[in-house]
Each structure stands twice: as C-alpha cells, then as structure tokens.
Design a protein around this motif. Structure first.
Motif, PDB file in Angstrom:
ATOM      1  N   ASP A  61      -2.656  15.512   1.975  1.00 30.91           N
ATOM      2  CA  ASP A  61      -2.301  14.557   3.018  1.00 30.91           C
ATOM      3  C   ASP A  61      -2.727  13.149   2.592  1.00 30.91           C
ATOM      4  O   ASP A  61      -3.908  12.911   2.299  1.00 30.91           O
ATOM      5  CB  ASP A  61      -2.995  14.948   4.321  1.00 30.91           C
ATOM      6  CG  ASP A  61      -2.578  14.063   5.490  1.00 30.91           C
ATOM      7  OD1 ASP A  61      -1.652  13.240   5.312  1.00 30.91           O
ATOM      8  OD2 ASP A  61      -3.178  14.184   6.573  1.00 30.91           O
ATOM      9  N   SER A  84      -2.444  10.375   4.464  1.00 35.21           N
ATOM     10  CA  SER A  84      -2.574   9.468   5.611  1.00 35.21           C
ATOM     11  C   SER A  84      -3.771   8.534   5.447  1.00 35.21           C
ATOM     12  O   SER A  84      -3.710   7.361   5.844  1.00 35.21           O
ATOM     13  CB  SER A  84      -2.700  10.267   6.911  1.00 35.21           C
ATOM     14  OG  SER A  84      -3.785  11.174   6.852  1.00 35.21           O
ATOM     15  N   ARG A 118       6.164  10.756   2.980  1.00 33.44           N
ATOM     16  CA  ARG A 118       6.831  10.713   4.288  1.00 33.44           C
ATOM     17  C   ARG A 118       8.269  11.189   4.154  1.00 33.44           C
ATOM     18  O   ARG A 118       8.783  11.902   5.025  1.00 33.44           O
ATOM     19  CB  ARG A 118       6.807   9.287   4.844  1.00 33.44           C
ATOM     20  CG  ARG A 118       5.480   8.833   5.377  1.00 33.44           C
ATOM     21  CD  ARG A 118       5.529   7.377   5.769  1.00 33.44           C
ATOM     22  NE  ARG A 118       6.650   7.113   6.654  1.00 33.44           N
ATOM     23  CZ  ARG A 118       7.432   6.043   6.575  1.00 33.44           C
ATOM     24  NH1 ARG A 118       7.238   5.134   5.639  1.00 33.44           N
ATOM     25  NH2 ARG A 118       8.417   5.875   7.426  1.00 33.44           N
ATOM     26  N   ALA A 157      -2.754   5.822   3.202  1.00 32.55           N
ATOM     27  CA  ALA A 157      -1.868   4.895   3.911  1.00 32.55           C
ATOM     28  C   ALA A 157      -2.688   3.844   4.644  1.00 32.55           C
ATOM     29  O   ALA A 157      -2.371   2.647   4.598  1.00 32.55           O
ATOM     30  CB  ALA A 157      -0.973   5.646   4.880  1.00 32.55           C
ATOM     31  N   ARG A 158      -3.747   4.266   5.317  1.00 35.50           N
ATOM     32  CA  ARG A 158      -4.591   3.314   6.052  1.00 35.50           C
ATOM     33  C   ARG A 158      -5.301   2.362   5.099  1.00 35.50           C
ATOM     34  O   ARG A 158      -5.352   1.144   5.336  1.00 35.50           O
ATOM     35  CB  ARG A 158      -5.610   4.072   6.907  1.00 35.50           C
ATOM     36  CG  ARG A 158      -5.006   4.813   8.086  1.00 35.50           C
ATOM     37  CD  ARG A 158      -6.072   5.319   9.024  1.00 35.50           C
ATOM     38  NE  ARG A 158      -6.921   6.331   8.384  1.00 35.50           N
ATOM     39  CZ  ARG A 158      -6.658   7.631   8.397  1.00 35.50           C
ATOM     40  NH1 ARG A 158      -5.566   8.078   9.003  1.00 35.50           N
ATOM     41  NH2 ARG A 158      -7.476   8.491   7.821  1.00 35.50           N
ATOM     42  N   VAL A 202       2.751   7.102  -0.522  1.00 32.66           N
ATOM     43  CA  VAL A 202       2.800   7.409   0.912  1.00 32.66           C
ATOM     44  C   VAL A 202       4.240   7.478   1.411  1.00 32.66           C
ATOM     45  O   VAL A 202       4.625   8.397   2.145  1.00 32.66           O
ATOM     46  CB  VAL A 202       1.999   6.360   1.707  1.00 32.66           C
ATOM     47  CG1 VAL A 202       2.261   6.490   3.204  1.00 32.66           C
ATOM     48  CG2 VAL A 202       0.509   6.484   1.415  1.00 32.66           C
TER      49      VAL A 202
END
Length: 222
Positions: A132, A134, A184, A137-138, A180
């Motif tokens: 993952d 995520s 997605r 991404a942040r 990322v």
C-alpha cells in the motif's frame, strides 16, 4: 457487500480484472491524446511571447480545475476539458520549448528519452507492487508543497546550485507520485475516473520532463 466465499464466484474476479484492464487502456489512451494535443499546442505557439505563455498557463489550470467539477456531471465534458488542458499547456510552454529547440535541441531529446525511461520504470513499479503506497502519497504531497516553497525562496535568495537541487528533489518527489498514480490505476475499477487519472499521469510526465530539461541544459548555463 463482500461475498464470504469469493472462490465460489470466479466471474466476479474476471469482471474486476476486465474493468481494471479497460480502465488502464482508456487512461493511457487519454494520456497519449493529451500529449498529442500538448505537442500541437507547442508547435502552434512557438512564436508566442512569455506573456501569452502565462495566460495559457492560467487557462490550462483553470481547465484542470474545471475537470474536477465536470467529472461529477458529464464524462464528455471532462474529456473535452482534458483536451483543452493539454492544448493550453502546450501553448503555455511553447516559448520555452522553442527556445531550447533553437539553442539546445540535444537537451530536449535527452530529456524526452530520460522521461520515458523514468515514467516506465516507476510506473511499472507502482503498478506491480502489492504494498500500500498511501503513506508514500502523503509524504510526496507534503514534499511537493515544500518544493514549491523552495522554488519561491530561489527567486529571492541565491542558493549555490539551487536550480539543480530543485530539479533533483523534484524527480525524487515525482518518482513517488508516479508510483502512487499507477497503483491507483491498478486498484481502481471506476471507468469514469479515466480522464482524471490521465490528467494526473500526464502532469507526472510533464513535470519529470521539465526537471530533466533543467538538468540536461545546465551545460549551456552562462
């Protein structure tokens, strides 16, 4: 609702894979179309002034913002705004690209080749990984905000090799963003999201190209 025994419904997995493959194909088709319109804009605007470039920047990103609202209402309008975005950004960058085409065409070719390898490598990595991303991404988002702040500092402060540092940091950040975006793309099954995903991937490609252009053209700095 998730089925308790998915192995009893193999057709669901097949349909999901089919939708994912369809989304990937449509997204990359939109990316290619946007890139073609970008190239057309860059050709048509090759004699524009810098002021005209700024105007088309504003119009281009207004089209990008408009896509966010149009996506909820009309797929056709979203696709149209994506096309306008590609054309306007091409017109915005036309003076810059025309300058390099005249003064340092080798930098353009080197940047294009490096961008293709960069996007292919990190895109495949992001699409293939099961981890993952995520958190990445942040981190990449806030790093991008920091990079924008650093670019503003460079306007007012003479930092040794500041432009080179900026370009290298940009490539690191967009390596993460590219991974990322492609993850997605693999995880989504929403066909309607293809234009927005295409815009995001096109921006990855464009920014990476501009960072490489800044690096490869440094040999001509005066």
């Amino acid at each position: 609702m998730t089925e308790p025994y998915p192995y009893l419904y193999p057709q669901a997995g097949v349909q999901t894979r089919d939708r994912t493959h369809t989304l990937f194909a449509q997204t990359m088709l939109f990316v290619a179309g946007t890139a073609a319109l970008f190239a057309l804009g860059a050709y048509l605007g090759r004699d524009f002034s810098g002021g005209a470039g700024i105007l088309f920047y504003i119009l281009g990103f207004a089209s990008l913002i408009g896509m966010q609202f149009a996506a909820r209402r009309s797929r056709e309008l979203t696709i149209g705004l994506l096309a306008v975005f590609g054309l306007f950004i091409g017109l915005a960058l036309a003076p810059t690209l025309a300058f390099y085409a005249e003064q340092d065409p080798q930098a353009l070719w080197q940047s294009g080749g490096a961008t293709a390898l960069f996007i292919a490598g990190f895109g495949i990595a992001g699409y293939a990984t099961k981890r993952d991303l995520s958190a990445l991404a942040r981190i990449s988002f806030w790093a991008l905000i920091g990079l924008i702040a650093f670019s503003i500092v460079l306007i007012f402060v003479n930092v040794p090799n500041g432009a080179l540092i900026y370009a290298i940091l940009g490539l690191v950040i967009f390596a993460g963003l590219t991974m990322v975006d492609f993850q997605r793309l693999r995880r989504s099954t929403d066909i309607a999201s293809a234009p927005l995903m295409a815009a995001s991937i096109f921006l990855d490609i464009l920014n990476v190209f501009l960072f490489f252009l800044q690096i490869f053209s440094r040999g001509d700095d005066r």
